[in-house]
Design an enzyme around this catalytic site. Sequence first.
Site, mmCIF file in Angstrom:
data_model
loop_
_atom_site.group_PDB
_atom_site.id
_atom_site.type_symbol
_atom_site.label_atom_id
_atom_site.label_comp_id
_atom_site.label_asym_id
_atom_site.label_seq_id
_atom_site.Cartn_x
_atom_site.Cartn_y
_atom_site.Cartn_z
ATOM 1 N N LYS A 172 -106.553 27.141 -30.111
ATOM 2 C CA LYS A 172 -106.142 28.177 -29.254
ATOM 3 C C LYS A 172 -106.138 29.534 -30.162
ATOM 4 O O LYS A 172 -106.161 29.607 -31.413
ATOM 5 C CB LYS A 172 -104.645 27.668 -28.935
ATOM 6 C CG LYS A 172 -103.855 28.606 -28.010
ATOM 7 C CD LYS A 172 -102.606 28.201 -27.938
ATOM 8 C CE LYS A 172 -101.666 29.335 -27.093
ATOM 9 N NZ LYS A 172 -100.207 28.774 -26.884
ATOM 10 N N SER B 165 -98.575 28.824 -22.477
ATOM 11 C CA SER B 165 -99.386 29.650 -22.798
ATOM 12 C C SER B 165 -100.832 28.964 -23.424
ATOM 13 O O SER B 165 -101.981 29.545 -23.440
ATOM 14 C CB SER B 165 -98.844 30.579 -24.010
ATOM 15 O OG SER B 165 -98.717 29.786 -25.042
ATOM 16 N N SER C 224 -95.215 25.544 -23.858
ATOM 17 C CA SER C 224 -96.455 25.813 -23.802
ATOM 18 C C SER C 224 -97.577 24.862 -24.211
ATOM 19 O O SER C 224 -98.699 24.871 -23.749
ATOM 20 C CB SER C 224 -96.842 27.140 -24.798
ATOM 21 O OG SER C 224 -96.120 28.267 -24.583
#
Length: 476
Positions: free
Chosen positions: A82, A157, A181
Amino acid sequence: MTQTDIWRLSATDLTTLTRRGDLSATEAVRASIERMDEVNPDLNAVVEDLREQALERAEALDNARAGGKPTGPLHGVPVTIKVNVDQKGHATTNGVVALKDVIAPDDAPVVSNLLKAGAVVVGRTNTPEFSFRAETDNPLYGRTHNPWGRHISPGGSSGGAGAAVMAGIGALAHGNDIGGSLRFPAAANGAVTVKPGLGRVPAWNPSQKVERGLLAQSMSVQGLITRSAADLHLSMPSLITADARDPFHVPMPWRGPDPDAPVKVAFTKNTFGYALHPEVEKALDTARDALTDAGYVVQEIDPPDVFECGRIGYRTLMGEVLTLMQSDIEAAGSKTIQNIFAVYFQEFPPIVETEMVQMLAKRSHYAREWSLFLQDFPLVLSPFLPQPFFKPDRDTEGADGVHEVLGCAVYSYAMNFLGLPAACVPARLAQLPKGPQPINVQIAAQRWREDLAVDAAAAIEARVGQMCLPLWEKSE
């Protein structure tokens, strides 16, 4: 074995082949890159393509194995990282335009641990601005789409991570979780994850200039999103390897002592006044029956107050955000994210000043209540969300939108405030008017017992199957 077959392999099956030499790391990585070329233009899950260095690393791994060097537990496994975590030589953008040139001087512990285990990073995945939405869109990279269809948000997220791994880009996807997330994208895409407990996975970004706030440190965790529970058992022992850069990491083994048999599971459908959708209830019933058939003793009983704990926890986090992040959001955030935060502060009135200190102290009260309850019931099976996953951009639709996206997600962020592990696993594929949609449930566990939560997720998966399989059939 064809390239088409290789990208479909789980990390567990992949390492069986790569470690004994039946498949090269280069072949595994090349298959993942070809799959990325096929599906990523539509999904926009991977926003930085790292194929060149991935193929170089795979070749080096192959040469090392041929030279007699030992292979790591994740030898040749393609993974994604990420973009809010440091990877040496790459921008840690956090989805923010102003951070596009913030180049990491070194790898974060989670990246180091994956590389030491033999994994190969094929790309970096999308996140919303400041990694603070349950949706994934930003002005820097644009929107990530859900491989099930554009009627469902990919979550956030770690939305890029969830969409990538379920579409077959890499066998493992790194993500992180301060209020859901890891679990939101798992639920949106039908993936499997476990939010580790406090102190389990070492965390730090070498590029950061100041330390994070106390709640960000204690609620945020690093983890993985996978297509199967078995892949969590394979990969998480590498992820939790100690790193001195995180002084609060707890160096404990992945597997704890054998629990008393049979394991007792507290089962609840309590949604605190939010409507429980029939498809979510069916998913919960399926998960309960799967655990019962697997030998667990499942008892319908409510755990300690999740609603109060979750709401207090998130309001206190919003107080920290207001104090430490608001100026950055105003200076570098888009109008969209500024508007969303304004509604966050309405949904979760920030707790600040003296009351913040009091609520930080009260956190121990909530954690103690849960610790005592989990002595009798080591696992808690609950909804993750009371409704099927929401549509894209639902959180931009004012108070009602934010309330549906986050307001009702108390089972999610309560676990962050408590610092407890929580797995999220699909238990049903619902056929809804807008299209098929996976429905995930949550399994919270005793502190330090992520392994028990993943065992239970595996038992549910054995009944329901892996959601990637009907997804891939749908796309062919």
